[in-house]
Structure formats: structure tokens, C-alpha cells
Design a protein around this motif. Structure first.
Motif, mmCIF file in Angstrom:
data_model
loop_
_atom_site.group_PDB
_atom_site.id
_atom_site.type_symbol
_atom_site.label_atom_id
_atom_site.label_comp_id
_atom_site.label_asym_id
_atom_site.label_seq_id
_atom_site.Cartn_x
_atom_site.Cartn_y
_atom_site.Cartn_z
ATOM 1 N N LYS A 73 1.002 -1.244 -0.085
ATOM 2 C CA LYS A 73 0.536 0.410 -0.247
ATOM 3 C C LYS A 73 1.259 1.409 -0.042
ATOM 4 O O LYS A 73 0.589 1.942 -0.733
ATOM 5 N N LEU A 92 -19.104 0.379 9.793
ATOM 6 C CA LEU A 92 -18.410 -0.167 8.458
ATOM 7 C C LEU A 92 -18.266 -1.711 8.648
ATOM 8 O O LEU A 92 -18.630 -1.790 8.356
ATOM 9 N N PRO A 135 -19.212 -2.289 5.097
ATOM 10 C CA PRO A 135 -17.063 -3.185 4.568
ATOM 11 C C PRO A 135 -17.122 -2.421 3.289
ATOM 12 O O PRO A 135 -15.192 -2.900 2.929
ATOM 13 N N ASP A 136 -17.357 -1.765 2.446
ATOM 14 C CA ASP A 136 -17.043 -1.780 1.411
ATOM 15 C C ASP A 136 -16.935 0.367 1.212
ATOM 16 O O ASP A 136 -16.731 0.056 0.078
ATOM 17 N N ASP A 179 -13.933 3.191 1.431
ATOM 18 C CA ASP A 179 -13.010 3.257 0.910
ATOM 19 C C ASP A 179 -11.971 4.368 1.990
ATOM 20 O O ASP A 179 -10.820 3.517 1.426
ATOM 21 N N VAL A 180 -12.615 4.723 2.497
ATOM 22 C CA VAL A 180 -12.370 5.804 3.121
ATOM 23 C C VAL A 180 -11.873 5.984 4.051
ATOM 24 O O VAL A 180 -13.061 6.657 4.783
ATOM 25 N N ARG A 200 -8.797 -0.809 13.513
ATOM 26 C CA ARG A 200 -7.445 -1.483 13.297
ATOM 27 C C ARG A 200 -7.228 -2.852 14.018
ATOM 28 O O ARG A 200 -7.047 -3.988 13.316
ATOM 29 N N HIS A 255 -10.070 -4.675 8.468
ATOM 30 C CA HIS A 255 -10.013 -3.246 8.656
ATOM 31 C C HIS A 255 -8.420 -2.463 8.637
ATOM 32 O O HIS A 255 -8.016 -1.638 8.119
ATOM 33 N N LEU A 291 -7.932 -0.682 5.630
ATOM 34 C CA LEU A 291 -8.554 0.934 5.124
ATOM 35 C C LEU A 291 -7.520 1.890 5.845
ATOM 36 O O LEU A 291 -7.538 2.296 6.681
ATOM 37 N N ALA A 319 -7.756 6.189 -1.525
ATOM 38 C CA ALA A 319 -8.754 5.564 -2.191
ATOM 39 C C ALA A 319 -8.881 4.832 -3.646
ATOM 40 O O ALA A 319 -9.526 5.241 -4.020
#
Length: 303
Positions: free
Chosen positions: A2, A223, A227-228, A230-231, A251, A256, A259, A302
């Protein structure tokens, strides 16, 4: 990975030794001081090869183009490249196999790869490619040349002032359109409904889908139901369960871990930033939030 997709060109794993830090700083210094970065383009179509080279070349970037995987490895043995652009449909071998062989060599692991292909990909194929490539772009996609220019500029750490006039125009148009932002789902967690309203108005005007929660506990519940997302935009100062505690709780959920969370702080102090990152934030913005900076962060994270 990432971090690499955001433009980092190396990483260190904790705990970090003094020798590792010194090595990282030497690596950074040598990269920054390079006046001309080198990009390797692997594309077997002559017309595409010429068009892509003209788009990416500049006074700060030198492009070397080859048509086969074999020629690519010969170039890589002879020269050092800062980024690779790869088409999957090569004459002598499968581009995916080339990518895997390339990234499995320790000396090339930190070299960013942008897959730029005309091959139609299934979700499974794209996910497999993203294990090795920092970016995957379909030539048939909308604004694909703009995205190619944007992503390579990010990985090469190009300065806008040094870009050719055509490239500047392309990137300016892409940023104005908010490419990669429209359709993304954002969760705002803030106890002040005025802030929620102000942020929602800005984000929805750029085509983002906005969810909100007025406290940390509700944010976690949203959340779980969506679950989709993006930010997440997380206000740090909230009563009861504050933003730091909420980010740590998010976290702890394996779903997540990656995320993107952008923390919104009251001050732009170094200690605030470090506290946010330690709690699990991916990035942070001080109040008052500037719309253009917020949108740029969302666009970057994102992805």
C-alpha cells in the motif's frame, strides 16, 4: 505494498536499526539528487510504444522502450531504472510471468511497476497482478493515459514545474475532474453535525457516496454494516470514545487493517500527527479542512 502504491520507493520493518536507517537515508538522498529519472517501457506494439514514450518523456525523465521480456531483462542488467511500465501481451512471453520473475529478484523488489495493458482482466487476475505491481491500468479504461501519467509521476516523484506542457495539461485536467474519486464511499465520524454537513456537501459535489456517524462506537457499527467503505474521515476530538481509541479499535479488526483512515485534528502540530499515526491513521489533516487537500488525500488513499 500500500505504501509503495502511494509513492514510497522503499520501506523498513520495525524494530529499525541505526544501520538500516542510514542505508535508507542514503537511498533517499541518491534518488532525490538524480536530475534525470529513468523509466523502462515494455510494449511490443510500435505505435503504442511511441505514443506512451512521448507522453511520459521529459527533461526530468528518460524513457527506454523494448518490445520483449528478454530485451527488458538485458536492459535491466545493463542499466538502473526507477520505474517500469509493462504490457502483459508480449511477443516472447506472458507479461504476468515476467512480472513475477522480475519482482522475485531482491534487487528489483523496490522498483515500482505499472501494468498498462489492453488485455481484459477478471477481478481474480487483477488481484493477482496487484501482489507484484504497484498499479494496474486497462488501456480501454476511461482516462487511462491520464492515469498512466499520474501514477508514473507519483512513483518517479516528478515535480510539476519540470513536466512538459502537454503532461501538465493532462494532469491538470485529471485533477480538476477528480478522477478516481467519483463513486468512492466515505465514512465521516464526527460528533459535530455542522462539520458532517459541511464535509458531506463538498464530497457529494464530487460524486462521492457519504456515510456518517456521530461517535466512535456508531462509526465502528457503520463499518460493520458497510465493509465496502473506501476511506474514513475521523475527527480526533470526540466525547466518550475519541478518535484515537476508535482508530485503534478499527485496526484490531483484521478486515480493516488496510482501510485508509484520515484523521482530522484541531492543530497542525508534529505531536498530533505522530499520535494519529500511532493510533492507526493513514494520514491526517488539521482544521479548518481545505477541500482541495482533502480531495487529494482521498484520491491518493482510496485507490
Amino acid at each position: 505494498r500500500k505504501g509503495a502504491a502511494m509513492g514510497a520507493f522503499a520501506y523498513l520493518e520495525k524494530p529499525v536499526s541505526k544501520e538500516a536507517l542510514e542505508g535508507a537515508f542514503t537511498h533517499i538522498s541518491s534518488f532525490v539528487n538524480k536530475k534525470v529519472k529513468k523509466l523502462l517501457l515494455i510494449e511490443d506494439d510500435p505505435g503504442q510504444q511511441q505514443g506512451i514514450s512521448e507522453l511520459l518523456r521529459g527533461e526530468d525523465v528518460e524513457v527506454a522502450a523494448v518490445a520483449t521480456g528478454q530485451k527488458a531483462f538485458e536492459k535491466l542488467e545493463a542499466e538502473t531504472f526507477d520505474t517500469v511500465v509493462l504490457d502483459l501481451m508480449l511477443a516472447d512471453e506472458d507479461g504476468e510471468r515476467f512480472l513475477e520473475d522480475f519482482k522475485n529478484q531482491p534487487r528489483f523488489q523496490d522498483v515500482p511497476v505499472v501494468v498498462y495493458t489492453g488485455k481484459e482482466l477478471s477481478k481474480k487476475e487483477e488481484a493477482r497482478l496487484k501482489r507484484y505491481a504497484e498499479s494496474v491500468i486497462l488501456k480501454s479504461g476511461t482516462s487511462s493515459p491520464e492515469k498512466l501519467l499520474s501514477d508514473t509521476a507519483l512513483f518517479l516523484h516528478r515535480v510539476d514545474e519540470k513536466l512538459p506542457a502537454k503532461a501538465k495539461e493532462v494532469l491538470r485536467g485529471q485533477r480538476e475532474k477528480g478522477e478516481n474519486v467519483s463513486g468512492k464511499k466515505v465514512l465521516i465520524v464526527d460528533d459535530d453535525v455542522r462539520n458532517i454537513f459541511a464535509l458531506t456537501s463538498v464530497l457529494e459535489s464530487y460524486g462521492l457516496d457519504v456515510l456518517y456517524a456521530e461517535n466512535g462506537k456508531d462509526g465502528i457499527a457503520v463499518l460493520d454494516r458497510h465493509p465496502d467503505v473506501d476511506v474514513v474521515l475521523m475527527d480526533v476530538m470526540m466525547p466518550e470514545m475519541d478518535g484515537y481509541e476508535t482508530m485503534r479499535a478499527i485496526r484490531r479488526d483484521p478486515a480493516h487493517k488496510a482501510l485508509p483512515i484520515i484523521a482530522i485534528t484541531a492543530k497542525a502540530l508534529k505531536d498530533d500527527r505522530e499520535k494519529c499515526i500511532q493510533a492507526g491513521a493513514s494520514d491526517y489533516l488539521p482544521k479548518p479542512v481545505e477541500a482541495d487537500k482533502l480531495l487529494e488525500l482521498i484520491r491518493l488513499w482510496a485507490r
